[in-house]
Design a protein around this motif. Structure first.
Motif, PDB file in Angstrom:
ATOM      1  N   ARG A 162       0.983  -1.200  -0.187  1.00  0.00           N
ATOM      2  CA  ARG A 162       0.016  -0.069   0.024  1.00  0.00           C
ATOM      3  C   ARG A 162       0.734   1.431   0.097  1.00  0.00           C
ATOM      4  O   ARG A 162       0.643   2.282  -0.663  1.00  0.00           O
ATOM      5  CB  ARG A 162      -1.047   0.128   1.266  1.00  0.00           C
ATOM      6  N   LYS A 163       1.908   1.260   0.933  1.00  0.00           N
ATOM      7  CA  LYS A 163       2.783   2.444   1.055  1.00  0.00           C
ATOM      8  C   LYS A 163       3.607   2.664  -0.375  1.00  0.00           C
ATOM      9  O   LYS A 163       3.638   3.743  -0.929  1.00  0.00           O
ATOM     10  CB  LYS A 163       3.980   2.152   2.074  1.00  0.00           C
ATOM     11  N   THR A 166       1.265   4.267  -3.309  1.00  0.00           N
ATOM     12  CA  THR A 166       0.718   5.587  -2.882  1.00  0.00           C
ATOM     13  C   THR A 166       1.697   6.656  -3.108  1.00  0.00           C
ATOM     14  O   THR A 166       2.907   6.530  -2.855  1.00  0.00           O
ATOM     15  CB  THR A 166       0.201   5.786  -1.370  1.00  0.00           C
ATOM     16  N   VAL A 168       2.334  10.926  -3.739  1.00  0.00           N
ATOM     17  CA  VAL A 168       2.090  12.393  -3.202  1.00  0.00           C
ATOM     18  C   VAL A 168       2.524  13.373  -3.711  1.00  0.00           C
ATOM     19  O   VAL A 168       3.779  13.350  -3.687  1.00  0.00           O
ATOM     20  CB  VAL A 168       2.110  12.266  -1.524  1.00  0.00           C
ATOM     21  N   MET A 202      -3.572   1.644  -7.074  1.00  0.00           N
ATOM     22  CA  MET A 202      -2.815   2.792  -7.017  1.00  0.00           C
ATOM     23  C   MET A 202      -3.393   4.153  -6.075  1.00  0.00           C
ATOM     24  O   MET A 202      -4.612   4.266  -6.612  1.00  0.00           O
ATOM     25  CB  MET A 202      -1.909   3.333  -8.017  1.00  0.00           C
ATOM     26  N   ARG A 203      -2.733   4.961  -5.520  1.00  0.00           N
ATOM     27  CA  ARG A 203      -3.589   6.128  -4.950  1.00  0.00           C
ATOM     28  C   ARG A 203      -2.608   7.284  -5.347  1.00  0.00           C
ATOM     29  O   ARG A 203      -1.355   7.344  -5.010  1.00  0.00           O
ATOM     30  CB  ARG A 203      -3.549   6.035  -3.518  1.00  0.00           C
ATOM     31  N   ILE A 205      -2.363  11.369  -5.184  1.00  0.00           N
ATOM     32  CA  ILE A 205      -2.750  12.440  -4.071  1.00  0.00           C
ATOM     33  C   ILE A 205      -2.055  13.909  -4.382  1.00  0.00           C
ATOM     34  O   ILE A 205      -0.668  13.931  -4.576  1.00  0.00           O
ATOM     35  CB  ILE A 205      -2.622  12.308  -2.711  1.00  0.00           C
ATOM     36  N   GLU A 235      -6.803  12.028  -6.321  1.00  0.00           N
ATOM     37  CA  GLU A 235      -7.394  13.050  -5.025  1.00  0.00           C
ATOM     38  C   GLU A 235      -6.753  14.161  -5.133  1.00  0.00           C
ATOM     39  O   GLU A 235      -5.393  14.329  -5.190  1.00  0.00           O
ATOM     40  CB  GLU A 235      -7.132  12.153  -3.932  1.00  0.00           C
ATOM     41  N   VAL A 258      -1.362   9.445   5.464  1.00  0.00           N
ATOM     42  CA  VAL A 258      -1.268   8.214   4.571  1.00  0.00           C
ATOM     43  C   VAL A 258       0.327   7.910   4.521  1.00  0.00           C
ATOM     44  O   VAL A 258       0.970   8.704   4.725  1.00  0.00           O
ATOM     45  CB  VAL A 258      -1.714   8.518   2.884  1.00  0.00           C
ATOM     46  N   SER A 260       3.436   6.533   2.130  1.00  0.00           N
ATOM     47  CA  SER A 260       4.067   6.889   0.865  1.00  0.00           C
ATOM     48  C   SER A 260       5.456   6.694   0.729  1.00  0.00           C
ATOM     49  O   SER A 260       6.102   7.469   1.687  1.00  0.00           O
ATOM     50  CB  SER A 260       3.297   8.019   0.318  1.00  0.00           C
TER      51      SER A 260
END
Length: 461
Positions: A162-163, A166, A168, A202-203, A205, A235, A258, A260
């Protein structure tokens, strides 16, 4: 470095302004009239508007840099830094990459140091952040993002995965919005080659302290750009900032937290801090204070332009905008460099100086393949474009603004090949530590235990 009895024009900085000003001066002056010396820590100029496409793999990194010695064959190009300037003696102290510092006399001086990333004392930022000011950072970001996909594919630890997935980005101006748009595009393409990773895993931000993104293209196109990025699953958090990112644990002002491994910092620029050591008049934000002629206030032999200069925006002031200053962008830097070069030659010959005046022609931004926004100013009319047409405007404008036909052709060739060939998704992170594998192979092996035993036994006897 050669010695010369001719007047020396010292250009401090080999970026956009330094390169074009030196080129203009050498074009305008007579043979043997002066020596042009350019000092920069790098032997090349980087076209920064293309860094997002370098990070996405749309353009080869070598094609967005211009070697100074090749473009300025008749100039002295010194690889080092100007650490101080003595205006009374007209002497600069140059610190080369290797060896002792030395004094370099000059008769005329051009300050073109440009800008550096504007950072804040945020815990963890220096250790975790990735900037986007140099081609090295563009290459590094690309390799880093692809390595995160490799890491996520190869682990069974859900927290690590997850990290890794992510990403940013801090800063919603041109650099931030373009970079996240290009990198998200690349990651979406790359995910097709991984069995356990989809775009939904994937995220992305984007964070900005302002109330909008892409302010350079106006509120309507900025709003469209925001909605477009959000439609791609990005996001966006406005009116907020990052409080800390220690060990990749990102804490935002709005309360969001979060983890990342990728924190990209594009929250603006500031003038190069080296300016404070030159004894020049500076504005409130650290820029060199110049007249409309680009001459440094109070001098007749020093000029400055580009991101490190506070240049009055004559066109806006004539239109009634008080205290208007030229924004730090390539559009102004290119035109200022030409006026500056002409004024240096005029000053050397005792002729009058010309004021720099340029009306804004608009702005273009790419948000990934076939996606962009553009505002074109034609007189009092503003033409606003979005989507594929704006993306063509973005590529066309910057493609032609790229210095030298050699680099223009290479960039357009990269784009043409990209129409027919799939995007490369190879991470070459080992480029950052190229000697590591050889070092491991060449370092002395520890003595085997069996071989060491007889020696110890003989010593005991």
């Amino acid at each position: 470095m050669s010695t010369t009895e001719r007047p020396r024009i010292l250009v401090v900085g080999g970026g956009y302004v330094g390169l074009y000003a030196a080129k203009r001066i050498m074009k305008k002056m007579r043979y043997g009239e002066a020596t042009v010396t350019v000092v920069d820590p790098r032997s090349y100029m980087t076209y920064q508007p293309f860094l997002p496409e370098v990070a996405a793999g749309s353009i080869s990194p070598r094609h967005v840099v211009v070697p100074l010695r090749r473009v300025l064959p008749k100039a002295e190009v010194l690889t080092g830094r100007v650490t101080s300037i003595d205006q009374d003696r007209k002497v600069a102290v140059v610190t080369p990459l290797v060896g002792e510092a030395y004094e370099l006399p000059f008769d005329y001086l051009v300050i073109a140091l440009g800008a550096v990333s504007r950072t804040f004392p945020i815990p963890g930022l220096a250790e975790q952040g990735i900037g986007m000011k140099g081609v090295e950072e563009g290459i590094g970001l690309r390799n880093h993002v692809l390595e995160q996909l490799d890491k996520a594919e190869s682990t069974t630890d859900e927290n690590v995965r997850r990290k890794a997935l992510t990403f940013v980005f801090v800063g919603g101006g041109f650099a931030g919005a373009e970079t996240i748009g290009e990198v998200e595009d690349m990651a979406r393409d790359a995910a097709k080659y991984y069995t356990t990773i989809k775009r939904e895993d994937m995220r992305f931000i984007l964070v900005d302290a302002a109330d909008k993104i892409l302010p350079e293209v106006g509120p309507k196109l900025g709003t469209w750009g925001k909605e477009h990025l959000e439609s791609r699953g990005i996001e966006i958090y406005l009116n907020t900032s990052m409080d800390s990112c220690v060990d990749g644990h990102v804490v935002l002002k709005n309360g969001l937290e979060v983890d990342s491994d990728t924190i990209v910092w594009t929250a603006g620029v500031k003038p190069n801090p080296a300016l404070a050591r030159y004894g020049l008049p500076l504005g409130p934000r650290g820029h060199v204070d110049t007249a409309p002629t680009l001459q440094v206030q109070g001098t007749d032999y020093i000029w400055a332009a580009g991101d490190n200069a506070q240049v009055p925006d004559v066109a806006s002031r004539k239109a009634g905008v008080e205290n208007a200053w030229c924004p730090p962008n390539a559009q102004h830097a290119l035109r200022q460099a030409k006026v500056l070069g002409d004024n240096v030659v005029s000053g050397m010959r005792g002729f009058p100086q010309k004021e720099y005046e340029h009306s804004n022609k608009g702005a273009v931004a790419g948000l990934g393949l076939h996606k962009g926004v553009a505002m074109i100013v034609m007189g009092k009319m503003k033409i606003k474009l979005k989507g594929r047409l704006a993306w063509y405007m973005h590529r066309g404008y910057h493609g032609m603004a790229m210095p030298t036909w050699n680099r223009k052709i290479r960039v357009f060739a990269d784009w043409t090949l990209g129409m027919f060939l799939k995007r490369e998704v190879v991470a070459l992170g080992a480029l950052e530590t190229p000697r590591e594998e050889f070092y491991e192979a060449a370092k002395p092996a520890p003595a085997p235990a069996a071989a060491a035993a007889p020696a110890q036994k003989a010593k005991a006897s």
